[in-house]
Design a protein around this motif. Structure first.
Motif, mmCIF file in Angstrom:
data_model
loop_
_atom_site.group_PDB
_atom_site.id
_atom_site.type_symbol
_atom_site.label_atom_id
_atom_site.label_comp_id
_atom_site.label_asym_id
_atom_site.label_seq_id
_atom_site.Cartn_x
_atom_site.Cartn_y
_atom_site.Cartn_z
ATOM 1 N N HIS A 1 -55.000 -2.134 -42.369
ATOM 2 C CA HIS A 1 -54.929 -0.673 -42.452
ATOM 3 C C HIS A 1 -53.479 -0.272 -42.337
ATOM 4 C CE1 HIS A 1 -56.236 3.427 -42.231
ATOM 5 N NE2 HIS A 1 -55.594 3.599 -41.081
ATOM 6 N N GLY A 2 -52.941 0.350 -43.351
ATOM 7 C CA GLY A 2 -51.537 0.751 -43.376
ATOM 8 C C GLY A 2 -51.326 2.196 -42.986
ATOM 9 N N GLY A 3 -52.374 2.962 -42.842
ATOM 10 C CA GLY A 3 -52.242 4.374 -42.512
ATOM 11 C C GLY A 3 -51.586 5.113 -43.649
ATOM 12 N N THR A 4 -50.705 6.041 -43.303
ATOM 13 C CA THR A 4 -50.009 6.810 -44.337
ATOM 14 C C THR A 4 -48.725 6.109 -44.781
ATOM 15 O OG1 THR A 4 -48.857 8.079 -42.644
ATOM 16 C CG2 THR A 4 -50.904 9.004 -43.515
ATOM 17 N N ASN A 5 -48.408 5.007 -44.142
ATOM 18 C CA ASN A 5 -47.204 4.258 -44.499
ATOM 19 C C ASN A 5 -47.427 3.603 -45.863
ATOM 20 O OD1 ASN A 5 -44.813 2.874 -44.453
ATOM 21 N ND2 ASN A 5 -45.334 1.565 -42.717
ATOM 22 N N ASN A 6 -46.521 3.844 -46.772
ATOM 23 C CA ASN A 6 -46.699 3.308 -48.119
ATOM 24 C C ASN A 6 -45.892 2.008 -48.351
ATOM 25 O OD1 ASN A 6 -44.190 4.382 -48.184
ATOM 26 N ND2 ASN A 6 -44.503 5.675 -49.986
ATOM 27 N N SER A 7 -45.782 1.164 -47.317
ATOM 28 C CA SER A 7 -45.106 -0.125 -47.479
ATOM 29 C C SER A 7 -45.844 -1.193 -46.667
ATOM 30 C CB SER A 7 -43.645 -0.043 -47.043
ATOM 31 O OG SER A 7 -43.571 0.158 -45.644
ATOM 32 N N ALA A 8 -45.703 -2.439 -47.100
ATOM 33 C CA ALA A 8 -46.280 -3.581 -46.387
ATOM 34 C C ALA A 8 -45.213 -4.670 -46.344
ATOM 35 C CB ALA A 8 -47.518 -4.087 -47.103
ATOM 36 N N THR A 9 -45.132 -5.329 -45.225
ATOM 37 C CA THR A 9 -44.107 -6.354 -45.055
ATOM 38 C C THR A 9 -44.757 -7.677 -44.663
ATOM 39 O OG1 THR A 9 -42.553 -4.668 -44.284
ATOM 40 C CG2 THR A 9 -41.997 -6.963 -43.827
ATOM 41 N N TYR A 10 -44.348 -8.719 -45.374
ATOM 42 C CA TYR A 10 -44.781 -10.091 -45.061
ATOM 43 C C TYR A 10 -43.518 -10.930 -44.921
ATOM 44 C CZ TYR A 10 -49.559 -8.883 -46.322
ATOM 45 O OH TYR A 10 -50.803 -8.334 -46.358
ATOM 46 N N ARG A 11 -43.472 -11.736 -43.874
ATOM 47 C CA ARG A 11 -42.292 -12.577 -43.656
ATOM 48 C C ARG A 11 -42.699 -14.050 -43.593
ATOM 49 N NH1 ARG A 11 -38.475 -8.886 -39.941
ATOM 50 N NH2 ARG A 11 -38.999 -7.061 -41.117
ATOM 51 N N GLN A 12 -41.813 -14.888 -44.076
ATOM 52 C CA GLN A 12 -41.960 -16.340 -44.035
ATOM 53 C C GLN A 12 -43.293 -16.805 -44.626
ATOM 54 O OE1 GLN A 12 -41.158 -17.571 -40.006
ATOM 55 N NE2 GLN A 12 -39.003 -17.054 -40.163
ATOM 56 N N LEU A 13 -43.570 -16.265 -45.806
ATOM 57 C CA LEU A 13 -44.770 -16.706 -46.519
ATOM 58 C C LEU A 13 -44.540 -18.108 -47.064
ATOM 59 C CD1 LEU A 13 -45.683 -13.547 -48.607
ATOM 60 C CD2 LEU A 13 -46.982 -14.526 -46.723
ATOM 61 N N PRO A 14 -45.525 -18.976 -46.944
ATOM 62 C CA PRO A 14 -45.360 -20.303 -47.552
ATOM 63 C C PRO A 14 -45.376 -20.170 -49.078
ATOM 64 C CG PRO A 14 -47.516 -20.108 -46.486
ATOM 65 C CD PRO A 14 -46.777 -18.848 -46.194
#
Length: 176
Positions: free
Chosen positions: A15-28
């Motif tokens: 659930h991101g809420g009203t935030n229109n960004s998603a962050t993923y770090r160190q994905l294989p």
């Protein structure tokens, strides 16, 4: 409101809420599908899901080409070590071979010297006896004045002394 999911990484919707960004770090490294769905102000979720394909490539040092390079460098290193060791063994064997040849040559040289020493000793004794006999003849014939006999005894004495001197030099050479 937004919900998102990275297929292949997330197991359920985030659930991101009203935030229109998603962050993923160190994905294989791998292939992923990023999905987003939205709701209106009444909280009704849309049936339409937006998606995008994402490919995360591994860094160069983790690629198949890098592993092939590592294998090639390792194989080259092993080959160099083996070649160096083989050259070392070859040189050691050559050294042992040359030492054996040198020992054989020294043995032959020693045997030659022994031979000359033995021959010199064998010649010295008779020459000493001959020289003594010539000296005795000189003393005995000194009373007679036969010039030819005196000259022959003088020549024989000189040459026997010279031969004895040469044999003594050979024996001295052996001692040195």
């Amino acid at each position: 409101q937004y919900n998102y999911m990275l297929e292949g990484y997330d197991e359920k919707w985030n659930h991101g809420g009203t935030n229109n960004s998603a962050t993923y770090r160190q994905l294989p490294p791998g292939d992923y599908t990023f999905k987003v769905k939205a709701s209106n102000s009444d909280g009704v979720w849309s049936e339409q899901i937006a998606s995008i394909q994402i490919e995360i490539v591994p860094p160069f040092w983790k690629t198949i080409w890098a592993y092939l390079l590592y294998i090639a460098i390792t194989a080259l290193g092993i080959r160099c070590i083996v070649r160096f060791r083989m050259n070392q063994i070859r040189m050691i064997n050559q050294l042992h071979y040359e030492q054996k040849i040198r020992q054989k040559e020294q043995k032959i040289h020693h045997e030659r010297l022994e031979f000359f020493t033995n021959v010199s000793h064998e010649l010295r004794t008779p020459l000493t006896l001959i020289e003594c006999a010539i000296d005795d003849l000189k003393r005995l014939l000194g009373q007679t004045r036969n010039v030819k006999i005196a000259e022959a005894l003088k020549t024989a004495g000189f040459h026997s002394s010279r031969l004895l001197e040469l044999i003594n030099q050979l024996l001295e050479f052996r001692r040195v």
